[in-house]
Design an enzyme around this catalytic site. Structure first.
Site, PDB file in Angstrom:
ATOM      1  N   ASN A   7       0.872  -1.170   0.000  1.00 33.89           N
ATOM      2  CA  ASN A   7       0.000   0.000   0.000  1.00 33.89           C
ATOM      3  C   ASN A   7       0.911   1.223   0.000  1.00 33.89           C
ATOM      4  O   ASN A   7       1.561   1.518   1.009  1.00 33.89           O
ATOM      5  CB  ASN A   7      -0.916  -0.001   1.230  1.00 33.89           C
ATOM      6  CG  ASN A   7      -1.834   1.211   1.281  1.00 33.89           C
ATOM      7  OD1 ASN A   7      -1.466   2.309   0.881  1.00 33.89           O
ATOM      8  ND2 ASN A   7      -3.035   1.031   1.812  1.00 33.89           N
ATOM      9  N   GLU A  35      -3.992   1.887  -2.846  1.00 36.53           N
ATOM     10  CA  GLU A  35      -4.077   3.326  -2.579  1.00 36.53           C
ATOM     11  C   GLU A  35      -3.158   4.119  -3.510  1.00 36.53           C
ATOM     12  O   GLU A  35      -2.377   4.966  -3.073  1.00 36.53           O
ATOM     13  CB  GLU A  35      -3.783   3.641  -1.111  1.00 36.53           C
ATOM     14  CG  GLU A  35      -4.962   3.378  -0.193  1.00 36.53           C
ATOM     15  CD  GLU A  35      -4.878   4.147   1.114  1.00 36.53           C
ATOM     16  OE1 GLU A  35      -5.499   5.218   1.203  1.00 36.53           O
ATOM     17  OE2 GLU A  35      -4.191   3.671   2.046  1.00 36.53           O
ATOM     18  N   ASP A 146      -3.833  -4.870   1.095  1.00 34.68           N
ATOM     19  CA  ASP A 146      -4.070  -4.269   2.397  1.00 34.68           C
ATOM     20  C   ASP A 146      -5.460  -4.718   2.832  1.00 34.68           C
ATOM     21  O   ASP A 146      -6.465  -4.266   2.301  1.00 34.68           O
ATOM     22  CB  ASP A 146      -3.993  -2.744   2.282  1.00 34.68           C
ATOM     23  CG  ASP A 146      -4.357  -2.033   3.574  1.00 34.68           C
ATOM     24  OD1 ASP A 146      -4.633  -2.716   4.591  1.00 34.68           O
ATOM     25  OD2 ASP A 146      -4.391  -0.790   3.574  1.00 34.68           O
ATOM     26  N   ASN A 148      -6.689  -4.407   5.947  1.00 33.44           N
ATOM     27  CA  ASN A 148      -7.223  -3.642   7.070  1.00 33.44           C
ATOM     28  C   ASN A 148      -7.798  -4.559   8.140  1.00 33.44           C
ATOM     29  O   ASN A 148      -8.799  -4.249   8.789  1.00 33.44           O
ATOM     30  CB  ASN A 148      -8.266  -2.624   6.592  1.00 33.44           C
ATOM     31  CG  ASN A 148      -7.621  -1.318   6.143  1.00 33.44           C
ATOM     32  OD1 ASN A 148      -6.824  -0.729   6.868  1.00 33.44           O
ATOM     33  ND2 ASN A 148      -7.947  -0.889   4.932  1.00 33.44           N
ATOM     34  N   ASP A 215      -1.275  -6.202   6.115  1.00 33.74           N
ATOM     35  CA  ASP A 215      -1.023  -6.462   4.699  1.00 33.74           C
ATOM     36  C   ASP A 215      -0.662  -7.936   4.559  1.00 33.74           C
ATOM     37  O   ASP A 215       0.283  -8.418   5.206  1.00 33.74           O
ATOM     38  CB  ASP A 215       0.114  -5.587   4.195  1.00 33.74           C
ATOM     39  CG  ASP A 215      -0.179  -4.111   4.393  1.00 33.74           C
ATOM     40  OD1 ASP A 215      -0.771  -3.500   3.487  1.00 33.74           O
ATOM     41  OD2 ASP A 215       0.164  -3.574   5.474  1.00 33.74           O
ATOM     42  N   ASP A 244       2.853   4.723   4.991  1.00 26.07           N
ATOM     43  CA  ASP A 244       2.738   4.179   6.336  1.00 26.07           C
ATOM     44  C   ASP A 244       2.743   2.650   6.326  1.00 26.07           C
ATOM     45  O   ASP A 244       2.835   2.017   7.376  1.00 26.07           O
ATOM     46  CB  ASP A 244       1.489   4.711   7.060  1.00 26.07           C
ATOM     47  CG  ASP A 244       0.242   4.730   6.213  1.00 26.07           C
ATOM     48  OD1 ASP A 244       0.319   4.416   5.008  1.00 26.07           O
ATOM     49  OD2 ASP A 244      -0.835   5.063   6.738  1.00 26.07           O
ATOM     50  N   HIS A 245       2.673   2.041   5.130  1.00 27.05           N
ATOM     51  CA  HIS A 245       2.798   0.590   4.959  1.00 27.05           C
ATOM     52  C   HIS A 245       4.161   0.260   4.364  1.00 27.05           C
ATOM     53  O   HIS A 245       4.838   1.142   3.808  1.00 27.05           O
ATOM     54  CB  HIS A 245       1.730   0.062   4.003  1.00 27.05           C
ATOM     55  CG  HIS A 245       0.324   0.255   4.470  1.00 27.05           C
ATOM     56  ND1 HIS A 245      -0.466  -0.773   4.921  1.00 27.05           N
ATOM     57  CD2 HIS A 245      -0.467   1.367   4.534  1.00 27.05           C
ATOM     58  CE1 HIS A 245      -1.667  -0.318   5.230  1.00 27.05           C
ATOM     59  NE2 HIS A 245      -1.684   0.982   5.008  1.00 27.05           N
TER      60      HIS A 245
END
Length: 253
Positions: A7, A35, A146, A148, A215, A244-245
Site C-alpha cells: 500500500n 491506494e 491491504d 485492514n 497487509d 505508512d505501509h
C-alpha cells in the site's frame, strides 16, 4: 516466482520509491499496489513500462486505486468484484504465468458504529463469495493486499486500543477466507515477534515498532504448497516521506 504487495498511500508521491525498490529487488515477478490515489488518465504507465515492466491499473482521484506491476504479460484482467455494485476502485485481477493474482484494497471501516464498517463487512462477504468461484477456475491463486484486518493478537502491538481492524466480525471474515481454502503464507514460516507491516505516522510509531500486520498474501493450497518463504521488508518505511505501509513478499518454487 516472487509476489509482493504494498500500500503506497499515493503513487504520485511514492513512484520514485516504488521504482527504486523494484530495481533493488530484481527477483520480484509481480508487485500489487493499493491506494494509488490517481485517475487512470494520469497513471504513470509510461514510466513503469520504461523500467521494464507491464502494468494494469484501476484508479480514482484522491482515494483508493489498485495496480499490478509485473515482469511478464498480464492476462485476463478483471476490475472490481463482478456482481457487486461498487464505484470504489479496490480490486484488480490478472493472470501471470498461470498464477491468478487478485490485488485488493479492503475497506478500512472507520468505526464500528459507522456505515463504512457495515460496507466493509458486506464487501468482504462479496469478495469471499466471488473468490469461491475463482478458486475453482484458478487453482493457483493469490490474494494480495491491504486487508485492514490484523487476524491475531500477535499481529497487533501491545498498546493498540482501537477496536477497529481487530473486531470479531473482521477477524471472522478473515478466517472464512482461510476456511475456504486459503493459507496465510506468512504464517507458514517461523517469524520474528512483533512483525508488522503498517505503522501510524503519529507518535513515533515506527521508531517504537508500534504497528499492525494488516497487509497479507493469502494463497490457495496448490499455490501455498509451493511457497518457500515470506517476509516483510521494513526498509521502505525508513525513507523520507514513506508510505505508512511497507512491502510484504512471498517466494514460490
Amino acid at each position: 516466482m516472487q509476489l509482493a504487495t504494498w500500500n503506497v498511500n499515493s503513487l504520485k508521491v511514492r513512484l520514485p520509491q516504488v521504482l527504486d525498490w523494484l530495481a533493488s529487488n530484481p527477483g520480484i515477478s509481480a508487485l500489487c499496489l493499493q491506494e494509488t490515489k490517481m485517475d487512470d488518465p494520469v497513471f504513470p504507465k509510461d514510466e513503469i513500462e520504461a523500467a521494464g515492466y507491464q502494468v494494469v491499473f484501476a484508479g480514482q482521484k484522491t482515494y483508493n486505486g489498485v495496480a499490478i506491476i509485473a515482469r511478464g504479460e498480464l492476462e485476463e484482467v478483471t476490475v472490481n468484484i463482478p456482481g457487486f455494485a461498487d464505484e470504489q476502485k479496490r480490486v484488480i485481477s490478472a493472470t501471470l504465468d498461470g498464477v491468478r493474482l487478485v490485488c485488493a484494497y479492503i475497506p478500512n471501516g472507520q468505526a464500528l458504529d459507522s456505515d463504512k464498517y457495515q460496507y466493509k463487512l458486506s464487501w468482504l462477504d462479496a469478495l469471499t463469495r466471488w473468490l469461491a468461484g475463482e478458486q475453482q477456475r484458478f487453482p493457483q491463486l493469490a490474494l494480495l493486499g491491504d486487508y485492514n484486518i490484523a487476524p491475531e493478537d500477535r499481529d497487533v502491538h501491545a498498546k493498540w486500543t482501537d477496536p477497529l481492524l481487530v473486531s470479531p466480525p473482521e477477524r471472522a471474515a478473515f478466517q472464512r477466507l482461510l476456511d475456504q481454502g486459503f493459507a496465510d503464507v506468512f504464517r507458514q514460516f517461523e517469524q520474528a515477534e512483533k512483525s508488522f507491516s503498517w505503522w501510524d505516522y503519529r507518535g513515533f510509531s515506527f521508531k517504537k515498532n508500534a504497528g499492525l500486520r494488516i497487509d497479507h498474501i493469502l494463497a490457495t493450497s496448490a499455490l501455498a504448497s509451493r511457497c518457500t518463504g515470506c517476509r516483510i521488508d521494513v526498509e521502505p518505511r525508513r525513507h523520507e516521506r514513506p508510505s505508512d505501509h511497507t512491502p510484504v513478499i512471498a517466494s514460490f518454487s
